[in-house]
Design a protein around this motif. Structure first.
Motif, PDB file in Angstrom:
ATOM      1  N   ALA A  96      32.396  32.345  54.572  1.00 27.74           N
ATOM      2  CA  ALA A  96      31.969  33.424  53.691  1.00 27.74           C
ATOM      3  C   ALA A  96      33.124  33.878  52.814  1.00 27.74           C
ATOM      4  O   ALA A  96      34.277  33.945  53.265  1.00 27.74           O
ATOM      5  N   ASP A  97      32.793  34.170  51.563  1.00 29.39           N
ATOM      6  CA  ASP A  97      33.768  34.746  50.630  1.00 29.39           C
ATOM      7  C   ASP A  97      33.613  36.258  50.688  1.00 29.39           C
ATOM      8  O   ASP A  97      32.624  36.796  50.201  1.00 29.39           O
ATOM      9  N   VAL A  98      34.597  36.909  51.282  1.00 29.46           N
ATOM     10  CA  VAL A  98      34.484  38.326  51.612  1.00 29.46           C
ATOM     11  C   VAL A  98      35.494  39.159  50.836  1.00 29.46           C
ATOM     12  O   VAL A  98      36.692  38.836  50.791  1.00 29.46           O
ATOM     13  N   GLN A  99      34.983  40.228  50.234  1.00 30.11           N
ATOM     14  CA  GLN A  99      35.851  41.250  49.662  1.00 30.11           C
ATOM     15  C   GLN A  99      36.013  42.307  50.745  1.00 30.11           C
ATOM     16  O   GLN A  99      35.069  43.061  51.036  1.00 30.11           O
ATOM     17  N   ALA A 100      37.177  42.335  51.347  1.00 28.63           N
ATOM     18  CA  ALA A 100      37.429  43.296  52.415  1.00 28.63           C
ATOM     19  C   ALA A 100      38.176  44.502  51.871  1.00 28.63           C
ATOM     20  O   ALA A 100      38.911  44.401  50.883  1.00 28.63           O
ATOM     21  N   TYR A 101      37.989  45.622  52.516  1.00 24.23           N
ATOM     22  CA  TYR A 101      38.742  46.814  52.158  1.00 24.23           C
ATOM     23  C   TYR A 101      40.235  46.569  52.379  1.00 24.23           C
ATOM     24  O   TYR A 101      40.642  45.952  53.366  1.00 24.23           O
ATOM     25  N   GLY A 102      41.034  47.014  51.423  1.00 23.42           N
ATOM     26  CA  GLY A 102      42.477  46.846  51.546  1.00 23.42           C
ATOM     27  C   GLY A 102      43.014  45.581  50.927  1.00 23.42           C
ATOM     28  O   GLY A 102      44.229  45.389  50.885  1.00 23.42           O
ATOM     29  N   PHE A 103      42.102  44.728  50.463  1.00 24.61           N
ATOM     30  CA  PHE A 103      42.524  43.499  49.806  1.00 24.61           C
ATOM     31  C   PHE A 103      42.127  43.562  48.342  1.00 24.61           C
ATOM     32  O   PHE A 103      41.060  44.042  47.987  1.00 24.61           O
ATOM     33  N   ARG A 104      42.976  43.007  47.499  1.00 23.04           N
ATOM     34  CA  ARG A 104      42.726  43.079  46.068  1.00 23.04           C
ATOM     35  C   ARG A 104      41.663  42.087  45.626  1.00 23.04           C
ATOM     36  O   ARG A 104      40.902  42.356  44.707  1.00 23.04           O
ATOM     37  N   TYR A 105      41.649  40.932  46.280  1.00 17.12           N
ATOM     38  CA  TYR A 105      40.729  39.872  45.873  1.00 17.12           C
ATOM     39  C   TYR A 105      39.916  39.383  47.068  1.00 17.12           C
ATOM     40  O   TYR A 105      40.331  39.527  48.216  1.00 17.12           O
TER      41      TYR A 105
END
Length: 120
Positions: A96-105
């Protein structure tokens, strides 16, 4: 972020299995979710993928037999596998391509594999 796959097992040719893969952690959003498989001695191949909007893509070898779906509320992707063949035997892994909190990308995450064995 973690991905947990489940649902593999042993089934006779012509049978069905349903794989699940749930993502957990500090998730803001999930883009594409995918299933891959790797048979012994072979490279890992894409089986199916689904976008956040529901667009799907399948390997030619599984078209008409496998269906990928997702439940965005549960951060979960499914792979319904029907009319299974011995050549479907492999370790199946989710991605999965995940946008996680705390990460820019967004980042790509992988779950552990689950064995699918189809007997003739």
């Amino acid at each position: 972020v973690q991905l947990q796959a489940s649902g593999g097992g042993l089934v006779q040719a012509g049978g069905s299995l349903r794989l699940s893969c749930a993502a957990s952690g500090s998730i803001f959003s999930i883009n594409t979710m995918s299933w891959y498989r790797q048979a012994p001695g072979k490279q890992r191949d894409l089986v199916a993928s689904i976008s956040s909007g529901g667009s799907t893509n399948y390997a030619d070898s599984v078209k008409g037999r496998f269906t990928i779906s997702r439940d965005n509320a549960k951060n979960t992707v499914y792979l319904q596998m029907n009319s299974l063949k011995p050549e479907d035997t492999a370790v199946y892994s989710c991605s999965a391509d995940v946008q996680a909190y705390g990460f820019r990308y967004p980042r790509n995450y992988w779950g552990q594999g689950t064995q699918v064995t189809v007997s003739s």
